[in-house]
Design a protein around this motif. Structure first.
Motif, PDB file in Angstrom:
ATOM      1  N   GLU A  77      35.984  35.882  38.927  1.00 21.15           N
ATOM      2  CA  GLU A  77      36.857  37.015  39.244  1.00 21.15           C
ATOM      3  C   GLU A  77      38.256  36.519  39.603  1.00 21.15           C
ATOM      4  OE1 GLU A  77      37.341  40.598  42.546  1.00 21.15           O
ATOM      5  OE2 GLU A  77      35.338  39.988  41.912  1.00 21.15           O
ATOM      6  N   LEU A  78      39.255  37.069  38.932  1.00 13.51           N
ATOM      7  CA  LEU A  78      40.656  36.768  39.211  1.00 13.51           C
ATOM      8  C   LEU A  78      41.361  38.038  39.650  1.00 13.51           C
ATOM      9  CD1 LEU A  78      41.621  34.569  36.103  1.00 13.51           C
ATOM     10  CD2 LEU A  78      40.808  33.790  38.338  1.00 13.51           C
ATOM     11  N   ILE A  79      42.247  37.895  40.640  1.00  9.67           N
ATOM     12  CA  ILE A  79      43.104  38.999  41.059  1.00  9.67           C
ATOM     13  C   ILE A  79      44.545  38.543  40.875  1.00  9.67           C
ATOM     14  CG2 ILE A  79      43.796  40.534  42.931  1.00  9.67           C
ATOM     15  CD1 ILE A  79      41.080  40.111  44.203  1.00  9.67           C
ATOM     16  N   PHE A  80      45.283  39.226  40.025  1.00 11.35           N
ATOM     17  CA  PHE A  80      46.687  38.906  39.807  1.00 11.35           C
ATOM     18  C   PHE A  80      47.538  39.801  40.704  1.00 11.35           C
ATOM     19  CE2 PHE A  80      45.015  37.042  35.946  1.00 11.35           C
ATOM     20  CZ  PHE A  80      45.763  35.878  35.861  1.00 11.35           C
ATOM     21  N   CYS A  81      48.403  39.176  41.493  1.00 10.02           N
ATOM     22  CA  CYS A  81      49.212  39.892  42.465  1.00 10.02           C
ATOM     23  C   CYS A  81      50.660  39.948  41.980  1.00 10.02           C
ATOM     24  CB  CYS A  81      49.128  39.172  43.813  1.00 10.02           C
ATOM     25  SG  CYS A  81      49.985  40.007  45.149  1.00 10.02           S
ATOM     26  N   PHE A  82      51.226  41.165  41.900  1.00 12.93           N
ATOM     27  CA  PHE A  82      52.591  41.341  41.429  1.00 12.93           C
ATOM     28  C   PHE A  82      53.342  42.285  42.361  1.00 12.93           C
ATOM     29  CE2 PHE A  82      50.116  40.471  37.575  1.00 12.93           C
ATOM     30  CZ  PHE A  82      50.845  39.423  37.035  1.00 12.93           C
ATOM     31  N   ASP A  83      54.667  42.145  42.365  1.00  7.12           N
ATOM     32  CA  ASP A  83      55.489  43.112  43.073  1.00  7.12           C
ATOM     33  C   ASP A  83      55.302  44.483  42.438  1.00  7.12           C
ATOM     34  OD1 ASP A  83      56.361  40.973  44.533  1.00  7.12           O
ATOM     35  OD2 ASP A  83      58.301  40.794  43.519  1.00  7.12           O
ATOM     36  N   GLY A  84      55.516  45.530  43.247  1.00  7.09           N
ATOM     37  CA  GLY A  84      55.272  46.883  42.744  1.00  7.09           C
ATOM     38  C   GLY A  84      56.448  47.498  42.020  1.00  7.09           C
TER      39      GLY A  84
ATOM     40  N   PRO B 154      42.010  38.208  25.212  1.00  6.17           N
ATOM     41  CA  PRO B 154      41.102  37.369  24.418  1.00  6.17           C
ATOM     42  C   PRO B 154      40.150  36.522  25.250  1.00  6.17           C
ATOM     43  CG  PRO B 154      43.379  37.185  23.634  1.00  6.17           C
ATOM     44  CD  PRO B 154      43.425  37.871  24.953  1.00  6.17           C
ATOM     45  N   THR B 155      40.388  36.417  26.569  1.00  4.58           N
ATOM     46  CA  THR B 155      39.534  35.565  27.412  1.00  4.58           C
ATOM     47  C   THR B 155      38.428  36.354  28.095  1.00  4.58           C
ATOM     48  OG1 THR B 155      40.767  35.834  29.503  1.00  4.58           O
ATOM     49  CG2 THR B 155      41.604  34.219  27.921  1.00  4.58           C
ATOM     50  N   LEU B 156      38.473  37.675  28.006  1.00  2.47           N
ATOM     51  CA  LEU B 156      37.565  38.503  28.805  1.00  2.47           C
ATOM     52  C   LEU B 156      36.255  38.770  28.072  1.00  2.47           C
ATOM     53  CD1 LEU B 156      40.062  41.072  30.320  1.00  2.47           C
ATOM     54  CD2 LEU B 156      39.084  39.048  31.392  1.00  2.47           C
ATOM     55  N   LYS B 157      35.188  38.648  28.811  1.00  2.00           N
ATOM     56  CA  LYS B 157      33.865  38.940  28.292  1.00  2.00           C
ATOM     57  C   LYS B 157      32.975  39.270  29.474  1.00  2.00           C
ATOM     58  CE  LYS B 157      32.858  33.963  28.179  1.00  2.00           C
ATOM     59  NZ  LYS B 157      32.486  32.830  27.307  1.00  2.00           N
ATOM     60  N   GLU B 158      31.757  39.721  29.205  1.00  2.00           N
ATOM     61  CA  GLU B 158      30.871  40.085  30.277  1.00  2.00           C
ATOM     62  C   GLU B 158      30.677  38.887  31.207  1.00  2.00           C
ATOM     63  OE1 GLU B 158      28.506  39.837  26.395  1.00  2.00           O
ATOM     64  OE2 GLU B 158      30.408  40.608  27.089  1.00  2.00           O
ATOM     65  N   GLY B 159      30.666  39.167  32.506  1.00  2.00           N
ATOM     66  CA  GLY B 159      30.559  38.099  33.495  1.00  2.00           C
ATOM     67  C   GLY B 159      31.902  37.679  34.056  1.00  2.00           C
ATOM     68  N   ARG B 160      33.007  38.146  33.445  1.00  4.88           N
ATOM     69  CA  ARG B 160      34.343  37.840  33.943  1.00  4.88           C
ATOM     70  C   ARG B 160      35.036  39.136  34.367  1.00  4.88           C
ATOM     71  NH1 ARG B 160      36.987  33.374  29.768  1.00  4.88           N
ATOM     72  NH2 ARG B 160      35.597  31.641  30.305  1.00  4.88           N
ATOM     73  N   THR B 161      35.709  39.082  35.510  1.00  7.05           N
ATOM     74  CA  THR B 161      36.411  40.258  36.010  1.00  7.05           C
ATOM     75  C   THR B 161      37.851  39.895  36.315  1.00  7.05           C
ATOM     76  OG1 THR B 161      34.387  41.130  37.020  1.00  7.05           O
ATOM     77  CG2 THR B 161      36.468  42.009  37.828  1.00  7.05           C
ATOM     78  N   LEU B 162      38.769  40.756  35.915  1.00  5.38           N
ATOM     79  CA  LEU B 162      40.176  40.554  36.239  1.00  5.38           C
ATOM     80  C   LEU B 162      40.714  41.831  36.861  1.00  5.38           C
ATOM     81  CD1 LEU B 162      42.742  38.614  34.132  1.00  5.38           C
ATOM     82  CD2 LEU B 162      43.430  40.646  35.385  1.00  5.38           C
ATOM     83  N   ARG B 163      41.371  41.685  38.008  1.00 10.26           N
ATOM     84  CA  ARG B 163      41.955  42.816  38.715  1.00 10.26           C
ATOM     85  C   ARG B 163      43.462  42.622  38.871  1.00 10.26           C
ATOM     86  NH1 ARG B 163      38.548  46.101  41.803  1.00 10.26           N
ATOM     87  NH2 ARG B 163      36.336  45.583  41.645  1.00 10.26           N
ATOM     88  N   LEU B 164      44.179  43.727  39.073  1.00  9.78           N
ATOM     89  CA  LEU B 164      45.617  43.670  39.290  1.00  9.78           C
ATOM     90  C   LEU B 164      45.948  44.317  40.624  1.00  9.78           C
ATOM     91  CD1 LEU B 164      45.335  44.440  35.888  1.00  9.78           C
ATOM     92  CD2 LEU B 164      47.515  43.292  36.197  1.00  9.78           C
TER      93      LEU B 164
END
Length: 580
Positions: free
Chosen positions: A298-305, A322-332
């Motif tokens: 799991e990755l969380i990308f943090c950005f200014d609003g 292209p890197t995302l598949k089941e078992g991987r989570t990405l949040r913003l």
């Protein structure tokens, strides 16, 4: 092949090691029949589905699909690069890794790289001493105190201080190596220190080696941040600030937070958020994602609003697809206006920042919310625009459950029964599917022949590779078969795992690995006959293709005498006649 290690050494290494012993030293295995099994170390499971085959020198997990050679295992399990994994495996086998004689990969180049690492380690230590020197580092210490950073955190991250002065380093170290590390700047025939009167953040790779530096001014002068240039040991798109320090405490973190600045990482660590890393003044890259997903799911990308932050967030989404598949989570995680991670955690504290992380938006939700902005989804035109925007992007996702769910969500939002994605599934991919995979699926004899000769290399002697039907073919599958046989004939003692390593990084790698994993279910005393039969079917298919081509040509123009003779010779074997 990645790295600078001679291929002959890889072949010898694969022949010398036993994958069962290598994996068993890290994941205890239990023998069941011809295989050894364990619970997979790469995903959570209750029933063992991770198998290791000593005969093939390969591992495979039926649960998550992980698999490969002993090198693959060390790369995934210990989070190593290819060269590092080979070095560790060589140590396990009692071998010394030689240097390749290829240009740019000599032992001399390796020594030069070692010199860069050594010098930068010395400079980092020098800057650190200057920070804690009451005379030299007073201004730097006061700055860090104002930012809430204590001495323990400063030492953990090896924070230092570059004193004022144009030649502080130049007077202490060799000018040539300083030049090679970028610590010395040349201008109009003069040289001077790159970093002066700045807080210094040494950048360490995953092995703890100092590969570069970042420097921040103590006031509002510009440039606020200054980084080392790229060097033979420093590539910004492949390094993340704070990753080394994070992995020292958490070798397998539950999640990793990706922020933009050095001080963000420092401030978060100071306040108990110790799972943050930062990109080095560059946008998030595919390399960054590949590295981070080795350590967490799991990755969380943090950005200014603000607007720039939202644009950066969308760029990260596009790169991540292209890197995302089941078992991987990405949040913003988009911060409130006027805040960066440093200011937010100082305002809201550890608990408040943790709460903000839990409220971060899933990539899938952000994806559709972003594309729907300004569209009237109650109108057909809005639905059509959404499909046109989303379809090629979803096509970049790897095949699997996650992609199917994204397609279903698009159908739901666009109020359609079906959305055809297949024509777009390869759009934008860096590595397109290998054509050999497509051709071989249509030609099962080719797949069978490659799988058999890889797993029983002695079969290579049974095929006449000079046959014109093989040499002149346009079939990608046959060309791959001939290439495998060529490798075997040049290196008769090569093992299956050695063959797999020959294709590491090649377009055919995935296809080759799948064939290596194939269970042939053929008795040993029948393998030769089965192989000869597969080759005969391949040649027959080539004859049939040639007959069709000649007949088509005959329908449009006159065949040459040679072509007519060739067609007559082929038709009886095909079961036809010239008069038909």
């Amino acid at each position: 092949m990645p790295g600078r290690i001679p291929q002959t050494f890889i072949d010898e290494l694969m022949a010398r090691i036993d994958i069962v012993e290598v994996i068993d030293s890290k994941v205890p295995l239990k023998q069941t029949g011809r295989n050894h099994v364990a619970r997979c170390p790469f995903h959570h499971e209750k029933t063992p589905s991770f198998t290791v085959n000593r005969e093939k020198q390969m591992y495979y997990c039926f649960g998550c699909g992980a698999g490969g050679t002993a090198i693959n295992f060390l790369m995934e399990y210990d989070h190593l690069g290819f060269v590092e994994a080979v070095e560790d495996l060589a140590g396990f086998a009692g071998l010394t890794v030689p240097q390749s004689d290829r240009p740019g990969s000599s032992a001399t180049d390796a020594l030069k790289q070692d010199a860069l690492y050594d010098l930068q380690a010395q400079v980092a230590e020098f800057y650190s001493r200057k920070l804690f020197d009451s005379d030299n580092g007073r201004d730097g210490v006061q700055y860090l105190k104002r930012r809430g950073v204590n001495g323990e955190t400063a030492r953990q991250f090896l924070i230092g201080f570059a004193p004022p002065g144009w030649g502080v380093l130049r007077e202490r170290y060799t000018a040539q190596v300083l030049n090679d590390t970028g610590l010395l700047v040349q201008n109009n025939g003069k040289s001077y220190d790159r970093f002066r009167n700045r807080i210094i953040f040494p950048i360490r790779d995953r092995r703890g080696r100092v590969v570069g530096f970042g420097g921040r001014v103590l006031d509002d002068s510009l440039p606020k941040y200054l980084n080392s240039p790229e060097t033979p040991v420093f590539e910004k798109s492949k390094q993340l600030y704070g990753l080394y320090e994070l992995l020292l405490e958490q070798p397998h973190p539950e999640r990793i937070l990706v922020v933009e600045g050095y001080m963000d990482v420092i401030a978060l660590a100071q306040n108990g958020i110790r799972n943050a890393v930062a990109t080095l003044g560059t946008a998030v890259s595919r390399n960054h994602l590949d590295i981070l997903f080795r350590f967490t799911r799991e990755l969380i990308f943090c950005f200014d609003g603000d607007k720039a932050g939202r644009q950066a967030a969308w760029r990260a989404v596009e790169i991540a697809l292209p890197t995302l598949k089941e078992g991987r989570t990405l949040r913003l995680m988009l911060l409130p206006d006027g805040h960066d991670p440093d200011s937010l955690i100082r305002q809201d504290g550890h608990t408040g920042f943790e709460r903000a992380m839990t409220q971060s938006v899933l990539l899938s939700d952000y994806f559709f919310d972003y594309l729907r902005r300004g569209l009237k989804m109650s109108e057909l035109e809005g639905c059509a625009t959404l499909v046109a925007k989303a379809r090629p992007l979803i096509g970049q996702l790897p095949s699997g459950v996650f992609r199917e769910l994204m397609e279903a969500r698009l159908r739901e939002l666009a109020r359609l029964e079906s959305v055809e994605i297949s024509n777009f599934q390869n759009a934008g991919r860096r590595n397109r599917p290998d054509k050999a995979l497509v051709h071989a699926r249509k030609s099962s004899p080719i797949r069978a022949a490659i799988a058999m000769v890889m797993q029983h290399t002695s079969l290579a002697r049974l095929i006449d590779t000079t046959d014109p039907r093989l040499q002149e073919t346009s079939s990608v599958g046959i060309k791959l078969l001939l290439h495998v046989i060529e490798i075997i004939r040049r290196q008769p003692q090569i093992t299956l795992s050695g063959l797999l390593e020959r294709y590491r990084g090649a377009p055919d790698e995935i296809f080759i690995r799948k064939l290596a994993e194939t269970d042939l279910i053929i008795p040993d005393d029948g393998i030769e006959a089965e192989f000869v039969g597969a080759v005969s079917r391949i040649l027959q298919q080539e004859d049939e293709k040639r007959i069709v081509n000649l007949l088509e040509k005959a329908g449009n123009q006159v065949l040459t005498a040679e072509e007519s003779d060739e067609l007559r010779s082929l038709l009886p074997a095909w079961g036809g006649s010239v008069n038909e």
